[in-house]
Design a protein around this motif. Structure first.
Motif, mmCIF file in Angstrom:
data_model
loop_
_atom_site.group_PDB
_atom_site.id
_atom_site.type_symbol
_atom_site.label_atom_id
_atom_site.label_comp_id
_atom_site.label_asym_id
_atom_site.label_seq_id
_atom_site.Cartn_x
_atom_site.Cartn_y
_atom_site.Cartn_z
ATOM 1 N N ALA A 1 5.261 -37.454 -63.853
ATOM 2 C CA ALA A 1 3.936 -37.939 -63.470
ATOM 3 C C ALA A 1 3.242 -36.941 -62.551
ATOM 4 O O ALA A 1 2.049 -36.654 -62.715
ATOM 5 C CB ALA A 1 4.045 -39.306 -62.796
ATOM 6 N N THR A 2 3.990 -36.385 -61.605
ATOM 7 C CA THR A 2 3.429 -35.387 -60.688
ATOM 8 C C THR A 2 2.982 -34.146 -61.441
ATOM 9 O O THR A 2 1.878 -33.639 -61.232
ATOM 10 C CB THR A 2 4.458 -35.006 -59.607
ATOM 11 N N LEU A 3 3.838 -33.654 -62.332
ATOM 12 C CA LEU A 3 3.488 -32.465 -63.108
ATOM 13 C C LEU A 3 2.288 -32.727 -64.014
ATOM 14 O O LEU A 3 1.422 -31.863 -64.166
ATOM 15 C CB LEU A 3 4.690 -31.990 -63.931
ATOM 16 N N SER A 4 2.236 -33.912 -64.603
ATOM 17 C CA SER A 4 1.108 -34.267 -65.470
ATOM 18 C C SER A 4 -0.185 -34.299 -64.680
ATOM 19 O O SER A 4 -1.223 -33.816 -65.154
ATOM 20 C CB SER A 4 1.343 -35.624 -66.131
ATOM 21 N N GLN A 5 -0.126 -34.846 -63.454
ATOM 22 C CA GLN A 5 -1.331 -34.911 -62.636
ATOM 23 C C GLN A 5 -1.744 -33.503 -62.187
ATOM 24 O O GLN A 5 -2.938 -33.188 -62.146
ATOM 25 C CB GLN A 5 -1.100 -35.804 -61.418
ATOM 26 N N GLN A 6 -0.774 -32.640 -61.884
ATOM 27 C CA GLN A 6 -1.094 -31.258 -61.528
ATOM 28 C C GLN A 6 -1.749 -30.539 -62.697
ATOM 29 O O GLN A 6 -2.727 -29.813 -62.529
ATOM 30 C CB GLN A 6 0.170 -30.509 -61.096
ATOM 31 N N LYS A 7 -1.219 -30.758 -63.900
ATOM 32 C CA LYS A 7 -1.777 -30.128 -65.098
ATOM 33 C C LYS A 7 -3.201 -30.614 -65.325
ATOM 34 O O LYS A 7 -4.096 -29.831 -65.634
ATOM 35 C CB LYS A 7 -0.891 -30.447 -66.304
ATOM 36 N N LEU A 8 -3.418 -31.909 -65.146
ATOM 37 C CA LEU A 8 -4.748 -32.475 -65.303
ATOM 38 C C LEU A 8 -5.709 -31.868 -64.283
ATOM 39 O O LEU A 8 -6.839 -31.522 -64.612
ATOM 40 C CB LEU A 8 -4.715 -33.997 -65.156
ATOM 41 N N ALA A 9 -5.247 -31.698 -63.052
ATOM 42 C CA ALA A 9 -6.083 -31.094 -62.009
ATOM 43 C C ALA A 9 -6.416 -29.646 -62.362
ATOM 44 O O ALA A 9 -7.560 -29.206 -62.191
ATOM 45 C CB ALA A 9 -5.388 -31.166 -60.660
ATOM 46 N N GLU A 10 -5.438 -28.920 -62.875
ATOM 47 C CA GLU A 10 -5.681 -27.536 -63.288
ATOM 48 C C GLU A 10 -6.687 -27.480 -64.430
ATOM 49 O O GLU A 10 -7.595 -26.649 -64.427
ATOM 50 C CB GLU A 10 -4.374 -26.866 -63.716
ATOM 51 N N ASP A 11 -6.527 -28.365 -65.400
ATOM 52 C CA ASP A 11 -7.450 -28.403 -66.538
ATOM 53 C C ASP A 11 -8.854 -28.760 -66.083
ATOM 54 O O ASP A 11 -9.836 -28.220 -66.583
ATOM 55 C CB ASP A 11 -6.974 -29.403 -67.596
ATOM 56 N N THR A 12 -8.957 -29.679 -65.114
ATOM 57 C CA THR A 12 -10.252 -30.093 -64.615
ATOM 58 C C THR A 12 -10.923 -28.953 -63.859
ATOM 59 O O THR A 12 -12.126 -28.755 -63.963
ATOM 60 C CB THR A 12 -10.113 -31.323 -63.698
ATOM 61 N N GLN A 13 -10.126 -28.170 -63.122
ATOM 62 C CA GLN A 13 -10.690 -27.037 -62.387
ATOM 63 C C GLN A 13 -11.224 -25.986 -63.353
ATOM 64 O O GLN A 13 -12.233 -25.344 -63.078
ATOM 65 C CB GLN A 13 -9.649 -26.419 -61.460
ATOM 66 N N SER A 14 -10.543 -25.834 -64.485
ATOM 67 C CA SER A 14 -11.008 -24.855 -65.457
ATOM 68 C C SER A 14 -12.241 -25.353 -66.204
ATOM 69 O O SER A 14 -12.993 -24.579 -66.755
ATOM 70 C CB SER A 14 -9.898 -24.495 -66.453
ATOM 71 N N ASN A 15 -12.444 -26.668 -66.233
ATOM 72 C CA ASN A 15 -13.627 -27.267 -66.862
ATOM 73 C C ASN A 15 -14.182 -28.338 -65.913
ATOM 74 O O ASN A 15 -13.927 -29.520 -66.096
ATOM 75 C CB ASN A 15 -13.258 -27.875 -68.215
ATOM 76 N N PRO A 16 -14.934 -27.942 -64.873
ATOM 77 C CA PRO A 16 -15.368 -28.900 -63.857
ATOM 78 C C PRO A 16 -16.294 -30.002 -64.355
ATOM 79 O O PRO A 16 -16.456 -31.007 -63.697
ATOM 80 C CB PRO A 16 -16.074 -28.017 -62.824
ATOM 81 N N ASN A 17 -16.900 -29.837 -65.522
ATOM 82 C CA ASN A 17 -17.784 -30.886 -66.039
ATOM 83 C C ASN A 17 -17.024 -32.020 -66.706
ATOM 84 O O ASN A 17 -17.597 -33.045 -67.026
ATOM 85 C CB ASN A 17 -18.785 -30.292 -67.029
ATOM 86 N N GLN A 18 -15.727 -31.830 -66.911
ATOM 87 C CA GLN A 18 -14.914 -32.852 -67.559
ATOM 88 C C GLN A 18 -14.506 -33.906 -66.522
ATOM 89 O O GLN A 18 -14.154 -33.574 -65.390
ATOM 90 C CB GLN A 18 -13.672 -32.215 -68.175
ATOM 91 N N ALA A 19 -14.535 -35.172 -66.900
ATOM 92 C CA ALA A 19 -14.129 -36.243 -65.999
ATOM 93 C C ALA A 19 -12.637 -36.147 -65.722
ATOM 94 O O ALA A 19 -11.851 -35.793 -66.594
ATOM 95 C CB ALA A 19 -14.457 -37.601 -66.613
ATOM 96 N N ASN A 20 -12.252 -36.461 -64.509
ATOM 97 C CA ASN A 20 -10.852 -36.464 -64.103
ATOM 98 C C ASN A 20 -10.361 -37.904 -64.143
ATOM 99 O O ASN A 20 -10.869 -38.757 -63.427
ATOM 100 C CB ASN A 20 -10.736 -35.867 -62.695
ATOM 101 N N LEU A 21 -9.391 -38.192 -64.986
ATOM 102 C CA LEU A 21 -8.825 -39.529 -65.115
ATOM 103 C C LEU A 21 -7.436 -39.541 -64.499
ATOM 104 O O LEU A 21 -6.628 -38.656 -64.765
ATOM 105 C CB LEU A 21 -8.705 -39.932 -66.589
#
Length: 91
Positions: free
Chosen positions: A35-55
């Protein structure tokens, strides 16, 4: 699973202190790590695409972290939701 003796002792100690089996403890630890790694990956993906919603989930609640449109009016939004619920109860 072959674990180093010191690690096995720590697992058994912590599992016992929580009143669960060593297998349950290991499963929970792995689940939390994923879960921690998944949330980190999501945060990284969101940083690379800041217009995408973070869930993500926080305290069992689904959180959508996104920028609202400039003309968004929270009071109008709440009023519309209330009206929808009233209409659902009437039907």
């Amino acid at each position: 699973m072959n674990l180093p003796p010191q690690l096995q002792e720590n697992i058994e100690k912590w599992a016992s202190s929580q009143g669960i089996s060593t297998e349950q403890f290991i499963l929970q630890a792995i689940t939390e790590k994923i879960a921690t790694l998944s949330q980190q990956k999501l945060a990284e993906d969101t940083q690379s695409n800041p217009n995408q919603a973070n869930l993500y989930r926080k305290d069992g609640i689904l959180v959508v972290d996104a920028e609202l449109p400039a003309n968004f009016d929270i009071n109008t939004f709440i009023d519309e939701l209330r009206e929808e619920r009233i209409q659902e109860q009437i039907v």
